[in-house]
Design an enzyme around this catalytic site. Structure first.
Site, PDB file in Angstrom:
ATOM      1  N   GLY A 110      11.393   8.760  29.091  1.00 23.63           N
ATOM      2  CA  GLY A 110      10.571   7.886  28.619  1.00 23.63           C
ATOM      3  C   GLY A 110      10.787   6.017  27.784  1.00 23.63           C
ATOM      4  O   GLY A 110      10.265   5.574  26.396  1.00 23.63           O
ATOM      5  N   THR A 140       9.380   3.851  28.780  1.00 20.74           N
ATOM      6  CA  THR A 140       7.904   2.514  28.083  1.00 20.74           C
ATOM      7  C   THR A 140       7.154   3.595  26.891  1.00 20.74           C
ATOM      8  O   THR A 140       7.079   2.211  26.307  1.00 20.74           O
ATOM      9  CB  THR A 140       6.764   3.123  29.461  1.00 20.74           C
ATOM     10  OG1 THR A 140       7.781   2.925  30.763  1.00 20.74           O
ATOM     11  CG2 THR A 140       5.735   2.122  29.356  1.00 20.74           C
ATOM     12  N   HIS A 197      18.884   0.712  31.974  1.00 19.47           N
ATOM     13  CA  HIS A 197      19.065   1.699  32.757  1.00 19.47           C
ATOM     14  C   HIS A 197      21.337   1.646  32.580  1.00 19.47           C
ATOM     15  O   HIS A 197      21.987   2.918  33.471  1.00 19.47           O
ATOM     16  CB  HIS A 197      18.892   1.537  33.906  1.00 19.47           C
ATOM     17  CG  HIS A 197      17.348   2.664  33.771  1.00 19.47           C
ATOM     18  ND1 HIS A 197      16.783   2.694  32.675  1.00 19.47           N
ATOM     19  CD2 HIS A 197      16.600   1.745  34.676  1.00 19.47           C
ATOM     20  CE1 HIS A 197      15.337   3.117  33.342  1.00 19.47           C
ATOM     21  NE2 HIS A 197      14.948   2.196  34.142  1.00 19.47           N
TER      22      HIS A 197
HETATM   23  P1  A3P Z   1       5.720  12.169  33.298  1.00 12.60           P
HETATM   24  O1  A3P Z   1       6.359  11.577  34.856  1.00 12.60           O
HETATM   25  O2  A3P Z   1       7.027  13.539  32.763  1.00 12.60           O
HETATM   26  O3  A3P Z   1       4.401  11.854  32.364  1.00 12.60           O
HETATM   27  P2  A3P Z   1       9.846   5.512  31.736  1.00 12.60           P
HETATM   28  O4  A3P Z   1       8.766   5.351  30.607  1.00 12.60           O
HETATM   29  O5  A3P Z   1      11.627   6.083  31.348  1.00 12.60           O
HETATM   30  O6  A3P Z   1      10.041   5.589  33.163  1.00 12.60           O
HETATM   31  O7  A3P Z   1       8.955   7.091  31.984  1.00 12.60           O
HETATM   32  C1  A3P Z   1       7.940   7.855  31.989  1.00 12.60           C
HETATM   33  C2  A3P Z   1       7.736   8.805  31.926  1.00 12.60           C
HETATM   34  O8  A3P Z   1       7.073   8.680  30.470  1.00 12.60           O
HETATM   35  C3  A3P Z   1       6.850  10.000  32.626  1.00 12.60           C
HETATM   36  O9  A3P Z   1       6.698  10.941  31.973  1.00 12.60           O
HETATM   37  C4  A3P Z   1       5.633   8.719  31.975  1.00 12.60           C
HETATM   38  O10 A3P Z   1       3.970   8.932  31.982  1.00 12.60           O
HETATM   39  C5  A3P Z   1       6.168   8.991  30.495  1.00 12.60           C
HETATM   40  N1  A3P Z   1       5.252   8.152  29.040  1.00 12.60           N
HETATM   41  C6  A3P Z   1       4.792   6.263  28.848  1.00 12.60           C
HETATM   42  N2  A3P Z   1       4.519   6.480  28.168  1.00 12.60           N
HETATM   43  C7  A3P Z   1       4.378   6.999  27.407  1.00 12.60           C
HETATM   44  C8  A3P Z   1       3.865   7.319  25.740  1.00 12.60           C
HETATM   45  N3  A3P Z   1       3.468   6.612  25.490  1.00 12.60           N
HETATM   46  N4  A3P Z   1       4.175   8.777  25.221  1.00 12.60           N
HETATM   47  C9  A3P Z   1       4.747   9.147  25.571  1.00 12.60           C
HETATM   48  N5  A3P Z   1       4.970   9.331  27.343  1.00 12.60           N
HETATM   49  C10 A3P Z   1       4.838   8.273  28.159  1.00 12.60           C
END
Ligand code: A3P
Length: 317
Positions: free
Chosen positions: A69, A71, A126
């Protein structure tokens, strides 16, 4: 100056060659540094952050394991701190607005000059808590941590790696990737140790470390966003709440909104020299998608590891 930086990075590469190494996802080498596994291309950046980054007390740091989460939280933190702007998030990928220290700023053999950035400086990482540069801990700057149920974190990571793998031959099968994840040999793994370190820090230093869970944020986003804003010292006034500013920020940063923007659908979010497609960061944005991918045995194994690792710490994911 360039020569000096190149020599510094060369030294990190030399140190890396002495570290324990395993073959990780997508045939990449992972190196063990201070108890955690790092992909080869990013470890020199981690070392550079550890040795050169100077935190300010006014900084805001977002920390997370990959695919939990980041992003979303980057967008929320940026939007909360810049709520008066006509919003840059509509045209710029969140990863450019809140860059990762170790693979966007301390990358390409560079030691960036960051003192000139306006305050508050917003950074993400990270890097595990125990490996953060001392200056971050000494500065007392707020550290926001986001994590997620390991089953969803793993499924999300597997999809992400498959999406960014350039050659089909290097893509790991779900089973192979699962084995590595369980053994801890995944990017910034062991996942559970990463989470536990920040969890304990949030209990020891609650004024400096705030611990969020993706699932809880999804279930009750308004309360979380208000707490987040207070913690990063940009609380909402009653007037703003009445005017619907909190709701507006939540809508702006929602998965539905961000994932449909052109800037996040096409183009690259640059990480060092590697361009990763911006849309790789948006997949489903749901809780519990693991049930579509994991076998009963896999579920049991991950749950057992979580129980064992978190036992006695008052943490469930
Ligand atoms: P999923 O692959 O389960 O859909 P990170 O940002 O740490 O790389 O994590 C990516 C995960 O957060 C992905 O999960 C992505 O779809 C989800 N994600 C990205 N933007 C988001 C948002 N605005 N709200 C909720 N989840 C989000």
């Amino acid at each position: 100056q360039e020569d000096k930086e190149e020599t510094t990075y060369q030294r990190y590469t030399e140190i890396m060659s002495t570290l324990p190494r395993v073959r990780g996802f997508a045939l990449k080498n992972l190196y063990q540094h201070q108890g955690f596994w790092y992909v080869d291309s990013y470890l020199p950046g981690v070392m550079a952050v550890q040795n050169h980054f100077m935190a300010h007390s006014s900084d805001i740091l977002l920390a997370s394991p990959p695919k939990c989460g980041t992003t979303w939280l980057k967008s929320l933190i940026f939007a909360i701190c810049n709520r008066k702007l006509l919003h840059p998030l509509l045209n710029v990928n969140p990863h450019q607005l809140v860059p990762f220290l170790e693979f966007q700023l301390y990358a390409n053999n560079q030691i960036p000059v960051l003192d000139i950035l306006p305050s508050p400086r917003l950074f993400a990482t990270h890097i595990p808590y125990s490996s953060l540069p001392q200056s971050i801990l000494d500065s007392g700057c707020p550290i926001v941590y986001i994590c997620r149920n390991p089953k969803d974190a793993f499924v999300s990571l597997w999809h992400f790696l498959n999406k960014i793998s350039t050659e089909e031959s290097t893509m790991p099968s779900l089973e192979e990737a699962f084995e590595m994840f369980c053994n801890g040999a995944s990017h910034y793994g062991p996942f559970w140790d990463h989470v536990l370190e920040y969890w304990r820090a949030s209990l020891d230093r609650p004024q400096c470390v705030m611990f969020f869970k993706y699932e809880e944020m999804q279930a009750e986003v308004i309360g979380h966003v208000k707490r987040l804003a207070e913690f990063i010292r940009c609380p909402f006034s009653l007037e703003e709440e009445k005017e619907g500013v909190v709701d507006e920020i939540i809508r702006l940063c929602s998965f539905e909104n961000l994932s449909r923007l052109d800037v996040n659908k096409a183009g690259d979010a640059l990480f060092g020299k590697t361009g990763i497609k911006s849309n790789s960061f948006f997949r489903k944005g749901k809780v519990g998608d693991w049930s579509n991918y994991l076998t009963p045995n896999m579920i049991e194994r991950l749950d057992r590891i979580s129980e064992q690792k978190f036992h006695g710490y008052g943490l469930t994911l």
